[in-house]
Design a protein around this motif. Structure first.
Motif, short mmCIF file in Angstrom:
data_model
loop_
_atom_site.label_atom_id
_atom_site.label_comp_id
_atom_site.label_asym_id
_atom_site.label_seq_id
_atom_site.Cartn_x
_atom_site.Cartn_y
_atom_site.Cartn_z
N ASP A 41 -31.87 -26.83 -0.20
CA ASP A 41 -30.94 -26.09 0.65
C ASP A 41 -31.32 -24.61 0.63
OD1 ASP A 41 -28.94 -24.91 2.05
OD2 ASP A 41 -27.30 -25.89 0.97
N PRO A 42 -32.18 -24.20 1.60
CA PRO A 42 -32.63 -22.80 1.59
C PRO A 42 -31.47 -21.84 1.80
CG PRO A 42 -33.47 -23.99 3.53
CD PRO A 42 -32.76 -24.99 2.68
N GLY A 43 -30.33 -22.36 2.26
CA GLY A 43 -29.16 -21.50 2.49
C GLY A 43 -28.45 -21.15 1.18
N GLN A 44 -28.78 -21.87 0.11
CA GLN A 44 -28.11 -21.59 -1.17
C GLN A 44 -29.15 -21.35 -2.26
OE1 GLN A 44 -24.56 -23.83 -2.42
NE2 GLN A 44 -25.16 -25.30 -0.86
N PRO A 45 -29.89 -20.23 -2.17
CA PRO A 45 -30.94 -20.00 -3.15
C PRO A 45 -30.38 -19.90 -4.57
CG PRO A 45 -30.53 -18.02 -1.84
CD PRO A 45 -29.75 -19.14 -1.21
N GLN A 47 -29.12 -21.96 -6.66
CA GLN A 47 -27.88 -22.66 -6.99
C GLN A 47 -28.13 -23.92 -7.81
OE1 GLN A 47 -24.70 -21.45 -6.34
NE2 GLN A 47 -26.12 -19.74 -6.02
N ASP A 154 -36.75 -18.02 -5.05
CA ASP A 154 -35.71 -19.04 -5.10
C ASP A 154 -36.19 -20.13 -6.07
OD1 ASP A 154 -33.90 -21.06 -4.73
OD2 ASP A 154 -34.29 -21.34 -2.57
N ASN A 156 -34.64 -22.93 -6.85
CA ASN A 156 -34.10 -24.29 -6.62
C ASN A 156 -35.19 -25.35 -6.74
OD1 ASN A 156 -31.52 -23.42 -6.20
ND2 ASN A 156 -31.60 -23.53 -3.96
N GLU A 200 -39.82 -29.58 5.44
CA GLU A 200 -39.11 -29.08 4.26
C GLU A 200 -40.01 -29.02 3.03
OE1 GLU A 200 -35.55 -31.36 3.70
OE2 GLU A 200 -34.69 -30.69 5.60
#
Ligand code: ADP
Ligand code: MG
Length: 491
Positions: A41-45, A47, A154, A156, A200
């Motif tokens: 989820d690149p929108g939530q680095p 996490q 990031d 993740n 992705e």
């Protein structure tokens, strides 16, 4: 790409040689050595991280058994020998996305080796040997913002389980390479090991390319093209690289072994760094992890429970008469393949009709080949789809009605039975239709005359009138017959 004449001559004297290193992220819930979530989820680095992913002092790795199972499954599906003892090794390098300063990988004793994949190459069937499959952890991701004086990281992705599938240099063209990658991805999807999403980055490859004079058995000097993220780009990058090397050699220069990057905008590769050698990484066995020892019975159990592989699936569908184009589309998409199989269960004789409906109606909206269809989210039950095809093929509904019902199923997500009730069944009772037909015929004597004088094209007018009067529910073949009868008996 335009090829100058002197080069196309040179090209004919060379044979391209390609070997691939494919990285596939394994579909586990947690990471390879920690309990942090394996989630994209690149929108939530930053996490889905743990102390381990950040390489904080004192952290210790714990092997994720599911990841090992998936790696073994991949090895078995690719005809590999499975090592019952394999070794985790540290590969040291410095980069901001690798906070530990080393990646845990496998080096000289990988979990799987000596496999092969049979592909349908341009010049016929071909066996591509697989040298090894090893497990390793992914690195984090650096994010370079245009115009900004700093970069972001990031984590993740740090620690996500990967398998690296290394082929022998057996491929001989860009097109065959793409074929190999497609088959490989279909297999990894079929065994549920990897979702195969190139955009992705869950399925990515480095292509090693060299050329040599035709007839030569020694390998030429290779360049390694890094992380190309679509099949089209893989093809373009390799084509470009073959040309570039042929051009160098034709000019009397030599190919320098190096790592190159593909620039998809300019459709060319360019030098990134000189190729590192294994000794640069200072590999050594990881002191925090004992050897990975697999129980033979456990491996046998995985072998016994391997799902059907794509080649077998394709053969099964072909035997039902499903057109090749549809076979190839469905087999590449796990969700679609399962949906199609569920739909044809008990409806094998409608397999072609079901395939056509899926391909024609369901996939019309699909944006690209790469994008998988989330059939579960569509809300269409596969048995309803089969039923819809059966209704059409037994002529209980018209093709217009079939389309309408299909669209309604998609939009309302309602079961077919409910929609059929709402819609009203097709009227195929002659006693209900005859009065309507008679009325239409009586009201249009001049059209009757035209028909009688041999102008058959006006038949459509009558059918249309009856369909209108029945809101499209009359069975067209029956309407036709009744009209012919009514006209034959009219004065
Ligand atoms: P490295 O990590 O140094 O790239 P690997 O052994 O992991 O080395 O990968 C080597 C890959 O390059 C393999 O896929 C192999 O088939 C391929 N390869 C090796 N030599 C050549 C060559 N001369 N031309 C094309 N491919 C090659
Ligand atoms: Mg390499």
């Amino acid at each position: 790409m335009r090829v100058p004449a002197f080069l196309s001559e040179a090209l004919e004297q060379f044979e391209p040689v390609i070997g691939l290193e494919v990285h596939a992220q394994l579909k586990t819930r947690s990471k390879l050595f920690s309990t942090a979530a394996n989630q994209y989820d690149p929108g939530q680095p930053n996490q889905f991280i743990s102390a381990y992913c950040l390489g904080l002092p004192g952290v210790l790795p714990v092997v994720n058994a599911k990841a090992v199972e998936l790696a073994v499954r991949a090895g078995l599906a690719l005809n590999c020998q499975i090592r019952t003892t394999s070794i985790w090794s540290r590969k040291q390098y410095f980069y901001p996305d690798l906070p530990k300063g080393y990646q845990i990988s496998q080096y000289d004793e990988p979990v799987c080796e000596h496999g092969h994949l049979d592909i349908e190459a341009t010049k016929g069937p071909k066996k591509v040997r697989i040298l090894r499959i090893h497990m390793e952890e992914d690195a984090g991701k650096s994010i370079h913002v245009d115009g900004s004086p700093y970069s972001l990281v990031d984590y993740n992705r740090a620690g996500v389980p990967l398998i690296e599938i290394v082929s022998e240099p057996d491929l001989r063209s860009a097109a065959d390479t793409v074929e190999y990658l497609k088959q490989l991805r279909a297999i990894l999807r079929a065994i549920d090991a990897c979702d195969g999403n190139m955009e992705e980055g869950s399925f990515r490859c480095d292509a090693n390319v060299s050329i040599r004079p035709i007839g030569e058995t020694k390998l030429g000097t290779r360049c390694e093209i890094k992380n190309v993220n679509s099949f089209r780009f893989v093809e373009q990058a390799i084509e470009y690289e073959i040309l570039r090397q042929a051009q160098l050699i034709a000019k009397g220069d030599v190919v320098v072994q190096e790592t190159r990057l593909f620039d998809s905008a300019r459709k060319e590769t360019r030098s990134m760094r000189s190729k590192e050698e294994a000794h640069d990484y200072r590999y050594f066995p990881d002191p925090d992890l004992p050897p990975l020892v697999l129980d033979e019975a456990w491996v046998d159990d995985i072998r016994a429970h391997l799902p059907e592989l794509p080649e077998a699936t394709k053969a099964r569908w072909r035997a039902l008469g499903v057109p090749e184009e549809h076979v190839l589309t469905f087999v590449e998409d796990q969700g679609l393949a399962r949906f199609f199989d569920a739909a044809i269960r008990g409806h094998a004789k409608h397999a072609v009709g079901i395939a056509q409906l899926i391909k024609g109606e369901l996939l019309r909206e699909r944006k690209s080949d790469v994008q998988a269809v989330d059939v579960d989210a569509l809300g269409i039950r596969p048995e309803d789809l089969a039923e819809l095809v059966e209704l059409r093929e037994s002529d209980k509904i018209s093709s217009t009605q079939q389309k309408k019902l299909f669209t309604a199923m998609l939009q309302k997500g309602a079961p077919l039975a409910t929609l059929l009730e709402e819609e009203g069944q097709q009227v195929d009772d002659p006693s209900l239709l005859k009065p309507i037909v008679d009325r239409v015929v009586e009201a249009n004597p001049e059209v009757v005359a035209k028909l009688k004088s041999g102008n058959l094209s006006v038949m459509g007018f009558f059918v249309g009138q009856v369909m209108k009067a029945t809101q499209g529910k009359a069975k067209p073949a029956l309407v036709r017959r009744l009209i012919e009868e009514a006209i034959a008996s009219s004065p």
